[in-house]
Structure formats: structure tokens, C-alpha cells
Design a protein around this motif. Sequence first.
Motif: not given
Length: 381
Positions: A226-231, A238-249, A277-278, A292-298
Amino acid sequence: MPIEELTRNAVDVLPAGGLEQKLKLGRPLRVKLGIDVTAPQATLGNGIPLQRMRAFQDEGHTGVLIVGDYTARIGDPSGRSAERPILDPEEIDRMAARFFESAYTILDPKRTEVRFNGEWLKDLDFAAVLGLTRTVTVARILERDDFAKRFEAAEPISVSELLYPLMQAYDSVAIAADVELGGTDQLYNLLTGRDVMEAYGLEPQVVLTTPLILSWDGTKMSGSRGNYIGLLEAPEEQFGKTMRFPDEMLPELYRLVMEREPPQGDPLEAKLELARFIVRRSHGEEAAREAEAHFTRVVRQGEAPDDVPEVRLPEGDPLHLPKLLADHLGVASTSEARRLIAQGGVKLNGEPVADLDVPRERLEGALVQAGKRRFARFASA
């Protein structure tokens, strides 16, 4: 296209010089990839070998997706301690169609050939199966890492599981594969394909493996975990999950997913660009902007999204909040919902709620938030 582009991010390209020899044949190569239809979704990790297939397609070669409809009835352990369950043929077809839809966000459909290995495996009689088993020794099969560990631990291994690498290898014989793609965890099976092809008098395939992508939690990205981003997940997911990655990755993700070096400077902007991109690749430019607008607001501003779904409350008073969250807000289970409530991650009209059983009056018309991205408004039945 230079051969370096075809082999970008590859871990193994075997044998050495083999791909160069294949390319000198002067005809379109047949580039094979076996797909796992038992996974809940095709993930960002599945996209890494698909990107290599697309690179071959862009050079005029043919991508061949192999649906293991027949092998799904046996079960590849893939490092597990137990076999996968036998699947109904209709369920296999449904899951395969879902995978194709995801894969075509990356692949060129016009240069993609889809094959089900039941086409040839169902026609093998017992004598043919025995002939196949003579191509590889038991000692060689037990070299496979997960088999070796289970054998040493005296854990059960069925004969059907031992046959799986041979059946996958026979797929390469049936389609006359020139190249087979796969993750590094598939190296043994891919090399077995070379041995079996040679035993059947065919020129062995070249093996090309790609890295297994890690998720934000540091483990292999996996549909079963369950720790995936589905295509083909929703753009905002997709956007929200991508933003969970730590900077070093980010350097590794840019290299594997975007196939370029990350920009210098602000890690947040680099992560936003990866998320864009994703989403853009799967859903288009407009969807990326809206996500991105959804992520920024929520998430960043902590506000409710513009379009909040309405949920009809069931009968009863009080109502069990964990069940409502599991049934209507996409929380995985009631136990997960209870954990979220205990951590203060569930809010009613912006205020954290600690009660598991909530008076109906308090829920009617309330805006409920579970975590950072799940919202709904409760209405009377």
C-alpha cells in the motif's frame, strides 16, 4: 539513439556485449516484460522497466507484454513464504486490462504486443513438461534466493513453485524474445530464460534489469504494502503521495522516474516539479495544475477542497466514527481509523475529535477531515 539511452538506469545487461550484437541484427527486436496482474495497481515502480521498453519502442523495436494468466494459477512466491492464491480467469482478464491502461501512460500502444502465456502453456502435455524440466537442474533452481532461504529453513516449497521459473522461461521461447526486462529481484528468472532458450535451439535473450524503486517509508514500493503511487491513481493522490518523499530521495527519483538530474536549489520546488511530472504523464497538464492547486489549498494551507463529497449518515445514534471513516472516506480499516483518531488526525468542523462514538446531532452537516487530504460532509439520512 545511443545504446546508453536504451540501458539508462540498468543494473544488469547480460551477457556483456550481448545487446550490441542483437542491435546488429538489423531488425526490430522483441523486448519482453512479464507483468504481475495480481498487484492492486501498476505502480510508479512498475514504470521503471516500462520506461526502458518505451526507449526500445522509440527506436522501432517491439515491446511484448506477457500476461501470466497461466502462471497465476500456480503462483510465484517472489520472496514470499507462501504461494499466491489461484485466480479466476475472469478476474485475471479484468486485472490485466487495468494494467494495460496504466502501462499505456508510458508505452506506445502501436508498438506493443500483448500475449497471454496460456496461449502456449495450456497446450503442453506431460511429455512436453518433462522435456522442459530437463533443461535446468534442481540444484540450479535452488540457487534462487527465496527458494534457497526457504529450503535452508526447512519451510515447504511445492513442486509447482519450482516449475514457475521454467514456465516464465518458456514464455521467452514461445515469443522468441531478444531482450527481457525486469527488476533486480527477477534476475534469476531472466537468466533461466537464457538457459531454456538455448536448450530449445534459440539464440538466448539479453537480460536487462532495473532498480526497485523505494517508497517514502524506505521500503520497496509495492502494491501489496500500500506504499505506492499508482500510475492511474487520482491526480490529487499522486501529487500528495509524491510530496511525502524525503528530500534526500529526490536525486534517485529524478534519475529513475524523470530520467534527468534534479535541479539545484530549493528541494521543495524540485519535489513539486516531480509531482507535476508524475501527474502530467498520467493525466495531462490541466490535471497537474489542478492537483497542485488542491495540494496547496488542502495540505499546505489546511483548507477544505472546493468539491467536498456528501455522505449520507446511516441510521443510529450515536454513530461509530471509525466505521464511517472506513466506509466513506477511504480509510483502510476501522483499526486504522481508530489510530488516526487517537493521533488527533480526524477533525469535525476543524476541531480534533477524540470520541469513537459520536452523537448523531454533532455529525449532521459537519465537515469531517481524516488525515490531510480526505474530506466529506455528513448529511442526514
